[in-house]
Design a protein around this motif. Structure first.
Motif, PDB file in Angstrom:
ATOM      1  N   GLU A 105       1.413  -1.448   0.104  1.00  0.00           N
ATOM      2  CA  GLU A 105      -0.019   0.165  -0.242  1.00  0.00           C
ATOM      3  C   GLU A 105       0.402   1.096  -0.509  1.00  0.00           C
ATOM      4  OE1 GLU A 105      -3.826   2.312   2.973  1.00  0.00           O
ATOM      5  OE2 GLU A 105      -2.059   0.742   3.611  1.00  0.00           O
ATOM      6  N   LEU A 106       1.994   1.417   0.726  1.00  0.00           N
ATOM      7  CA  LEU A 106       2.467   3.119   0.741  1.00  0.00           C
ATOM      8  C   LEU A 106       3.609   2.882  -0.167  1.00  0.00           C
ATOM      9  CD1 LEU A 106       3.152   2.734   5.101  1.00  0.00           C
ATOM     10  CD2 LEU A 106       2.143   3.952   3.805  1.00  0.00           C
ATOM     11  N   GLN A 107       4.270   1.627  -0.396  1.00  0.00           N
ATOM     12  CA  GLN A 107       4.570   2.544  -1.442  1.00  0.00           C
ATOM     13  C   GLN A 107       3.907   2.352  -2.959  1.00  0.00           C
ATOM     14  OE1 GLN A 107       7.261  -1.300  -2.513  1.00  0.00           O
ATOM     15  NE2 GLN A 107       7.840  -1.419  -4.093  1.00  0.00           N
ATOM     16  N   ASP A 108       2.761   2.201  -3.275  1.00  0.00           N
ATOM     17  CA  ASP A 108       2.094   2.398  -4.485  1.00  0.00           C
ATOM     18  C   ASP A 108       1.233   3.658  -4.404  1.00  0.00           C
ATOM     19  OD1 ASP A 108       1.902  -0.299  -5.377  1.00  0.00           O
ATOM     20  OD2 ASP A 108      -0.238  -0.309  -4.745  1.00  0.00           O
ATOM     21  N   LEU A 109       1.128   4.363  -2.804  1.00  0.00           N
ATOM     22  CA  LEU A 109       1.229   5.371  -3.066  1.00  0.00           C
ATOM     23  C   LEU A 109       1.937   6.769  -3.900  1.00  0.00           C
ATOM     24  CD1 LEU A 109      -1.094   5.153  -0.073  1.00  0.00           C
ATOM     25  CD2 LEU A 109      -1.914   6.022  -2.005  1.00  0.00           C
ATOM     26  N   ASP A 110       3.078   6.191  -2.754  1.00  0.00           N
ATOM     27  CA  ASP A 110       4.346   6.892  -3.031  1.00  0.00           C
ATOM     28  C   ASP A 110       5.738   6.781  -5.006  1.00  0.00           C
ATOM     29  OD1 ASP A 110       6.108   8.620  -2.186  1.00  0.00           O
ATOM     30  OD2 ASP A 110       7.339   7.158  -1.728  1.00  0.00           O
ATOM     31  N   ASN A 111       4.620   5.781  -5.672  1.00  0.00           N
ATOM     32  CA  ASN A 111       5.048   5.854  -6.844  1.00  0.00           C
ATOM     33  C   ASN A 111       4.173   5.476  -8.028  1.00  0.00           C
ATOM     34  OD1 ASN A 111       7.864   5.083  -5.480  1.00  0.00           O
ATOM     35  ND2 ASN A 111       7.947   3.055  -4.656  1.00  0.00           N
ATOM     36  N   VAL A 112       2.901   4.901  -7.514  1.00  0.00           N
ATOM     37  CA  VAL A 112       2.488   5.206  -9.114  1.00  0.00           C
ATOM     38  C   VAL A 112       1.534   6.405  -9.821  1.00  0.00           C
ATOM     39  CG1 VAL A 112       0.229   4.394  -9.964  1.00  0.00           C
ATOM     40  CG2 VAL A 112       1.645   2.741  -7.666  1.00  0.00           C
ATOM     41  N   PRO A 113       2.131   6.568 -10.503  1.00  0.00           N
ATOM     42  CA  PRO A 113       2.227   7.862 -10.706  1.00  0.00           C
ATOM     43  C   PRO A 113       0.391   8.261 -10.903  1.00  0.00           C
ATOM     44  CG  PRO A 113       3.642   6.386 -12.455  1.00  0.00           C
ATOM     45  CD  PRO A 113       2.712   5.542 -11.660  1.00  0.00           C
ATOM     46  N   GLY A 114       0.387   9.170  -9.734  1.00  0.00           N
ATOM     47  CA  GLY A 114      -1.273   9.763 -10.122  1.00  0.00           C
ATOM     48  C   GLY A 114      -2.034   9.134  -9.001  1.00  0.00           C
ATOM     49  N   LEU A 115      -1.434   8.221  -8.570  1.00  0.00           N
ATOM     50  CA  LEU A 115      -2.311   7.940  -7.798  1.00  0.00           C
ATOM     51  C   LEU A 115      -2.691   8.265  -6.488  1.00  0.00           C
ATOM     52  CD1 LEU A 115      -3.808   4.942  -6.844  1.00  0.00           C
ATOM     53  CD2 LEU A 115      -1.887   4.177  -5.978  1.00  0.00           C
ATOM     54  N   LEU A 116      -1.153   8.791  -5.595  1.00  0.00           N
ATOM     55  CA  LEU A 116      -1.474   9.406  -3.961  1.00  0.00           C
ATOM     56  C   LEU A 116      -2.387  10.240  -4.581  1.00  0.00           C
ATOM     57  CD1 LEU A 116      -0.224   9.865  -1.783  1.00  0.00           C
ATOM     58  CD2 LEU A 116       1.429  11.312  -1.926  1.00  0.00           C
ATOM     59  N   GLU A 117      -2.693  11.642  -5.840  1.00  0.00           N
ATOM     60  CA  GLU A 117      -3.364  12.672  -5.890  1.00  0.00           C
ATOM     61  C   GLU A 117      -4.850  11.702  -6.130  1.00  0.00           C
ATOM     62  OE1 GLU A 117      -0.599  11.965  -7.709  1.00  0.00           O
ATOM     63  OE2 GLU A 117       0.588  13.629  -7.521  1.00  0.00           O
ATOM     64  N   ARG A 118      -5.159  10.842  -6.991  1.00  0.00           N
ATOM     65  CA  ARG A 118      -6.363  10.529  -6.723  1.00  0.00           C
ATOM     66  C   ARG A 118      -6.274  10.206  -4.953  1.00  0.00           C
ATOM     67  NH1 ARG A 118      -7.581   6.207 -12.133  1.00  0.00           N
ATOM     68  NH2 ARG A 118      -9.435   6.833 -11.281  1.00  0.00           N
ATOM     69  N   MET A 119      -5.868   9.434  -4.497  1.00  0.00           N
ATOM     70  CA  MET A 119      -6.660   9.076  -3.102  1.00  0.00           C
ATOM     71  C   MET A 119      -6.611  10.581  -2.088  1.00  0.00           C
ATOM     72  SD  MET A 119      -7.250   5.933  -2.856  1.00  0.00           S
ATOM     73  CE  MET A 119      -7.673   5.928  -4.353  1.00  0.00           C
ATOM     74  N   GLU A 120      -5.588  11.603  -2.552  1.00  0.00           N
ATOM     75  CA  GLU A 120      -6.710  12.818  -1.799  1.00  0.00           C
ATOM     76  C   GLU A 120      -7.253  13.551  -2.451  1.00  0.00           C
ATOM     77  OE1 GLU A 120      -1.595  14.591  -1.934  1.00  0.00           O
ATOM     78  OE2 GLU A 120      -2.761  15.026  -3.181  1.00  0.00           O
ATOM     79  N   LYS A 121      -8.020  13.042  -3.540  1.00  0.00           N
ATOM     80  CA  LYS A 121      -9.398  13.825  -3.270  1.00  0.00           C
ATOM     81  C   LYS A 121     -10.401  13.071  -3.217  1.00  0.00           C
ATOM     82  CE  LYS A 121      -7.896  15.723  -8.469  1.00  0.00           C
ATOM     83  NZ  LYS A 121      -8.411  15.658  -9.649  1.00  0.00           N
ATOM     84  N   LEU A 122     -10.045  11.489  -3.041  1.00  0.00           N
ATOM     85  CA  LEU A 122     -11.306  10.947  -2.170  1.00  0.00           C
ATOM     86  C   LEU A 122     -10.987  11.039  -0.968  1.00  0.00           C
ATOM     87  CD1 LEU A 122     -12.690   8.130  -1.800  1.00  0.00           C
ATOM     88  CD2 LEU A 122     -10.981   6.854  -2.363  1.00  0.00           C
ATOM     89  N   THR A 123     -10.290  11.396   0.417  1.00  0.00           N
ATOM     90  CA  THR A 123      -9.855  11.218   1.576  1.00  0.00           C
ATOM     91  C   THR A 123     -10.386  12.618   1.695  1.00  0.00           C
ATOM     92  OG1 THR A 123      -6.928  11.692   1.404  1.00  0.00           O
ATOM     93  CG2 THR A 123      -8.552   9.355   1.505  1.00  0.00           C
ATOM     94  N   GLY A 124      -9.422  13.629   1.377  1.00  0.00           N
ATOM     95  CA  GLY A 124      -9.702  15.051   1.293  1.00  0.00           C
ATOM     96  C   GLY A 124      -8.657  14.753   2.257  1.00  0.00           C
ATOM     97  N   ILE A 125      -7.631  14.344   2.033  1.00  0.00           N
ATOM     98  CA  ILE A 125      -6.041  15.282   3.078  1.00  0.00           C
ATOM     99  C   ILE A 125      -4.756  15.019   1.482  1.00  0.00           C
ATOM    100  CG2 ILE A 125      -4.148  14.430   4.699  1.00  0.00           C
ATOM    101  CD1 ILE A 125      -6.845  12.207   5.326  1.00  0.00           C
ATOM    102  N   TYR A 126      -4.637  16.815   2.076  1.00  0.00           N
ATOM    103  CA  TYR A 126      -3.783  16.796   1.163  1.00  0.00           C
ATOM    104  C   TYR A 126      -2.019  17.708   1.795  1.00  0.00           C
ATOM    105  CZ  TYR A 126      -7.811  17.282  -2.436  1.00  0.00           C
ATOM    106  OH  TYR A 126      -8.581  17.142  -2.787  1.00  0.00           O
ATOM    107  N   GLU A 127      -1.449  17.419   1.022  1.00  0.00           N
ATOM    108  CA  GLU A 127       0.179  17.892   1.859  1.00  0.00           C
ATOM    109  C   GLU A 127       0.600  19.099   1.460  1.00  0.00           C
ATOM    110  OE1 GLU A 127       4.605  15.853   0.294  1.00  0.00           O
ATOM    111  OE2 GLU A 127       3.438  15.499  -0.706  1.00  0.00           O
ATOM    112  N   PRO A 128       0.968  20.195   1.964  1.00  0.00           N
ATOM    113  CA  PRO A 128       1.653  20.955   2.278  1.00  0.00           C
ATOM    114  C   PRO A 128       2.360  21.307   0.766  1.00  0.00           C
ATOM    115  CG  PRO A 128       1.310  20.174   4.596  1.00  0.00           C
ATOM    116  CD  PRO A 128       1.690  19.634   3.572  1.00  0.00           C
TER     117      PRO A 128
END
Length: 769
Positions: A105-128
Motif C-alpha cells: 500500500e505505502l509503496q503504491d501511494l509513493d510510486n504509482v503515477p497519479g495514485l496519491l493525487e486520486r487518493m487525496e481527492k478521495l480522502t480530502g487529505i492534501y500535502e502542504p
C-alpha cells in the motif's frame, strides 16, 4: 443468408456451440463465487457477456449528482436517469481504480503515477506544498542582494555598485553574479576553473545556490556536470514507473523549452522547462522500474527548478503525509481473498484490497438498499485473473431515485456492531464506542473478581494401567521410543489403554481433553478467557472482530499507542494462516471482511530489536488435574517486524514464526529481562500457567478420563521490575507436530498418565505467597 427479411445473419451452429462451451467453462469456474455473492442465476449469462465484451454500460442508466458542495469523490451520489430499473433485471460492471496489498500500500501511494493525487481527492487529505519560484519577487530580490553583495565584492573584486548590478541581473544568484564579473576580466577558457573555485569557497563558507538533488510528487531531479567539471550542464528526471513498464510503453517529447513524458498512454511528466535545453541530445532509459530522462542544458547554470512551478517535497513531511492518506484510505478499501498455488505447488491465501471507481464510490449506504455491489474475481480461459465489482438491482428503482447499498457484510446483523462497522467507513462521534469499551472493561473487571479457580493436584497422579497405545501416523523414531519404553502399539483405538490422536475418540482415554474445544482457535480462546478470567495482568487483551467491533474501536481510541495483531481462524489444509500487524483500528475492522476473526493487543514493549519473541511452554494436564510442564528449556520463536525508525511499520503481514536459540533470545532481550534475567521470567511464566489452567479447569475440569497437552506461547510485557510474561496464545498440541519435534513425546506422556515419573515432565505447584 438473412432471416425474416432482416439484415443480421444468425450465428452458425459452430459459433453457438463454441459460445455455449465457453460459457459453460465460465459458469463452472465462477459458480461458487456467484452463489456466494447471491447473484440471481438469471443474470449469470448477461454477466458473462458483459465481462467478455468489456461492456461498462452503467452510464447509460445512471447520472452523478450535480451538487457543487461535495468536497471529495466519495460524496457524490448516483441516481437513475432511465424511467425504471426492475429488480434483478440487469447486472453492471464496476471497475477498480486501485488494487493493492497490506505490504504494497505505502509503496503504491509513493510510486504509482497519479495514485496519491486520486487518493487525496478521495480522502480530502492534501500535502502542504513547497512552491519554489524561479525568480524572487522585488522585496525578496532586494533582501537577497543585500545579503550577498559583500561576498560578490570580495570574490569578484568589484565595488558595491557593480556588485549590486551583477546580482540584480542574476536574480540574486550569487555564483552567476561572480561568474559574470569574472567573464569580463578572465578568458573564457578559464571560466570552469573560476566557477569551481567560487563554488568551493562558497561551500566552505556555508553558502551556495541550493541542493542539486530533490524530489517532487511525480519525479526526482538531479543536476550534475557532464564532464566532471564544476559546470552544472546536465539534469536528470527520474520517474518510478514500476517493473512491468518497458521502453515500448514510454513516449518522451522534448523541445528546447518543454518536456512531456507519457507512460502506457498516461501523462507522467508535462511542463515548461526552467531554461532551454539541447532537445536533440536528450536520452532516456527504463531500468529496474525507473524511467530516467537526461537533459543537456543549453547554458550551464544552476536551476532552482526543472519544470516551472514544480513543488518540492520534504522527505520527512512527505512520508508522514503518505501514511496519513494510507490510514484514511482504509475507509474506502474493500477486500477479497482467494487460494492460489505457488510455483512450488504449495497453497497460499492471497488477500487484495481495492478502491472502486467513481461509480462504485458514488453508491451510497442505506440500511434498506436497492442494489448490491460486490467484488468478483474473473478468471479467463487462460487463467488470467481480473478483479472487478458487479452491481445489480434488488428492488425496483424509479427515475430520479438514488442508488443505495448496504456496505455492512451480510453476517453483521447486530445494530450496535453495525454502527461500529460503519464508524470505520464514515467518521463521526465516538462516544458510543467509548461507552461500549467501558462497559466491556467493567464486565472484565467484575469477572476477574468473581473468577473461580480449581484446585490442581499437588502430589503424584493416581496410577493407571497403561500398557498399550494407539498413535495415529506414528513416525519410525517414535515407534522405536515406544518400544524402548516397554509399551505396545495397537492398530485400533478400541484396543488401546490410551489414545493419541488429533481427532476425537469415544470410549477410550485420549489426549482430547474437554478444554481442547475451549482453546481450539483464537476466537474460542478469547471467548473463553473473557468469560472465565476477565482482566488479568498476564493476559493479552483480545477482541472478536465479528461481535466486538465497537469495543475494539473504543479500546484503540483509549490506548492510542497500541498495535493490533489480526488473526484468522480459517483452516485450510496446507495453508499457513497469516497474521497482520497494524496500528490502525480501521484496518483491523475492515479485515473482518476477509475472514479475520480476532484482534490481539500488542504493546510496543513486546517488540524487541525488530522482533516479536514468543516463549513456548508445553503443558500437560492429567485426568486428575495434575499440571506438568516440559522440563526441557522452552522453545523460542520470533516474528520479524518491519520497522520505521523505532516503531513497527503501520501495516504489515508478519512472516511465519521461526525458531531461534535461547542464547539469541537472552542476548536480544537482556535489557527487557532486567536484573532477574531469564530465571525470574521462567518462574513467573510457570505462575501464569498455573493460574490460567486453574481458571480453565474451574469451569470445565474434564471427565476424569482424558488428558490434554497444550502449547502456550508468551510475549514479553513490561512490568515494574522488568519483563513479565503475557499469555499470547493457547492451543491444543497436535500429536503430529509433537512427533516431528520429539520422538519421546508419546512414551513420556504415557508414563506421566500412568502415574510414574519421567525426566521430560515436571509437575508444577501453586506459587507460595
Amino acid at each position: 443468408m438473412a432471416v425474416g427479411g432482416g439484415n443480421i445473419d444468425p450465428p452458425s451452429v459452430d459459433a453457438a456451440s463454441t459460445y455455449m462451451l465457453q460459457y459453460g467453462r465460465f459458469e463452472a469456474m465462477h459458480q461458487q463465487q456467484l452463489e456466494a455473492l447471491g447473484l440471481p442465476r438469471s443474470l449469470w449469462r448477461q454477466l458473462y457477456d458483459k465481462i467478455t465484451g468489456e461492456t461498462f454500460d452503467i452510464g447509460e442508466w445512471v447520472v452523478f449528482s450535480d451538487d457543487d458542495t461535495v468536497k471529495s469523490l466519495a460524496e457524490h451520489t448516483l441516481s437513475l436517469k432511465s424511467e425504471k430499473l426492475e429488480a434483478e433485471s440487469n447486472v453492471f460492471l464496476v471497475d477498480h481504480i486501485w488494487t493493492t496489498t497490506v505490504a504494497q500500500e505505502l509503496q503504491d501511494l509513493d510510486n504509482v503515477p497519479g495514485l496519491l493525487e486520486r487518493m487525496e481527492k478521495l480522502t480530502g487529505i492534501y500535502e502542504p506544498q513547497r512552491n519554489l519560484p524561479a525568480m524572487p519577487d522585488a522585496d525578496l530580490l532586494e533582501n537577497t542582494v543585500d545579503a550577498n553583495v559583500a561576498a560578490v565584492m570580495s570574490q569578484a573584486g568589484v565595488d558595491e555598485a557593480r556588485a549590486r548590478e551583477l546580482l540584480c541581473k542574476a536574480g540574486g544568484d550569487i555564483i552567476e553574479a561572480i561568474v559574470s564579473a569574472s567573464e569580463e576580466t578572465a578568458p573564457s577558457t578559464a571560466q570552469n576553473s573560476v566557477q569551481s573555485q567560487i563554488m568551493q569557497q562558497l561551500e566552505e563558507g556555508g553558502q551556495g545556490d541550493g541542493p542539486t538533488e530533490w524530489k517532487t510528487r511525480g519525479y526526482e531531479c538531479v543536476q550534475y556536470s557532464l564532464d566532471n567539471s564544476a559546470q552544472l550542464d546536465g539534469v536528470d528526471i527520474c520517474v518510478a514507473v514500476g517493473a512491468a513498464v518497458h521502453a515500448r510503453d514510454v513516449e518522451c517529447n522534448v523541445t528546447a523549452t518543454h518536456l512531456t513524458v507519457t507512460v502506457s498512454g498516461k501523462v507522467a511528466v508535462d511542463g515548461d522547462l526552467h531554461a532551454e535545453v539541447e532537445a536533440n541530445e536528450t536520452t532516456w532509459t527504463v531500468e529496474a522500474g525507473v524511467l530516467s530522462v537526461s537533459l543537456v542544458k543549453r547554458k550551464a547554470e544552476y536551476w532552482p527548478e526543472v519544470l516551472v512551478g514544480e513543488h518540492r517535497t520534504d522527505p520527512i513531511t512527505h512520508a508522514k503525509h503518505v501514511r496519513r492518506v494510507a490510514r484514511d484510505a482504509w475507509r474506502y478499501l474493500q477486500g477479497y481473498d482467494y487460494l492460489a498455488r505457488s510455483t512450488d505447488q504449495t497453497l497460499a491465501k492471497r488477500t487484495f484490497w481495492y478502491v472502486a471507481d467513481a461509480v462504485g464510490l458514488a453508491v451510497a449506504h442505506d440500511d434498506v438498499p436497492n442494489v448490491r455491489c460486490l467484488p468478483l474475481l474473473y478468471v479467463d480461459a487462460q487463467g488470467q485473473m481480473t478483479p472487478l465489482s458487479i452491481l445489480w438491482p434488488i428492488r425496483d428503482i424509479t427515475q430520479g431515485t438514488t442508488l443505495v447499498r448496504d456496505v455492512c457484510p451480510a453476517w453483521l446483523t447486530d445494530p450496535q456492531q453495525r454502527q461500529g462497522y460503519l464508524h470505520a467507513i464514515f467518521s463521526g462521534p465516538t462516544q458510543f464506542v467509548l461507552d461500549a469499551h467501558e462497559q466491556l472493561a467493567s464486565m472484565w473487571d467484575q469477572t476477574a473478581k468473581d473468577a473461580v479457580r480449581a484446585n490442581i493436584a499437588t502430589g503424584p497422579t493416581p496410577k493407571l494401567p497403561v500398557n498399550s497405545l494407539f498413535v495415529r501416523d506414528i513416525t519410525p523414531d517414535a515407534k522405536a521410543a515406544v518400544a524402548a519404553a516397554g509399551l505396545v502399539l495397537v492398530d485400533a483405538p478400541k484396543d488401546a489403554d490410551i489414545v493419541f490422536d488429533d481427532v476425537p475418540c469415544e470410549g477410550r482415554p485420549t489426549n482430547q481433553h474437554s478444554l481442547n474445544a475451549a482453546v481450539y482457535s483464537t476466537e474460542n480462546a478469547i471467548t473463553a478467557f473473557q468469560r472465565i478470567a476477565g482482566a488479568q495482568s498476564w493476559l493479552s487483551p483480545g477482541f472478536l472482530l465479528k461481535s466486538q467491533i465497537c469495543e475494539l474501536i473504543g479500546a484503540a481510541i483509549m490506548r492510542n499507542n497500541s498495535w493490533w495483531l489480526l488473526k484468522s481462524d480459517q483452516v485450510v489444509a496446507g495453508v499457513e494462516p497469516q497474521t497482520v500487524l497494524t496500528s490502525n483500528w480501521i484496518t483491523a475492522v475492515r479485515h473482518a471482511d476477509v475472514g479475520y476473526s480476532a484482534a490481539l493487543e500488542c504493546t510496543p514493549s513486546m517488540v524487541i530489536g525488530g522482533r516479536l519473541f514468543l516463549v513456548e511452554r508445553m503443558v500437560l494436564v492429567t485426568p486428575a488435574n495434575g499440571v506438568f510442564v516440559r522440563a526441557a528449556a522452552p522453545r523460542i520463536f520470533q516474528h520479524q517486524i518491519a520497522m520505521d525508525a523505532n516503531k513497527p511499520e503501520p501495516y504489515q503481514i508478519l512472516p511465519p514464526a521461526s525458531e531461534v536459540s535461547e542464547h539469541l533470545f537472552k542476548l536480544q532481550a537482556s535489557v527487557q529481562l532486567g536484573s532477574g534475567g531469564a530465571t525470574r521470567f521462567d518462574t513467573e511464566t510457570e505462575h501464569v500457567i498455573v493460574d490460567a489452567m486453574r481458571l480453565l479447569l474451574g469451569v470445565d475440569s474434564g471427565d476424569g478420563t482424558n488428558f490434554g497437552v497444550f502449547r502456550m506461547r508468551f510475549a514479553i510485557g513490561q512490568g515494574a521490575d522488568g519483563a513479565v510474561p503475557v499469555l499470547h496464545e493457547v492451543r491444543p498440541a497436535l500429536v503430529a507436530e509433537q512427533l516431528a519435534v520429539s520422538s519421546d513425546f508419546v512414551p513420556s506422556v504415557a508414563t506421566v498418565i500412568a502415574g510414574g515419573s519421567d525426566v521430560h515432565w515436571r509437575q508444577i505447584q501453586l506459587p507460595s505467597n
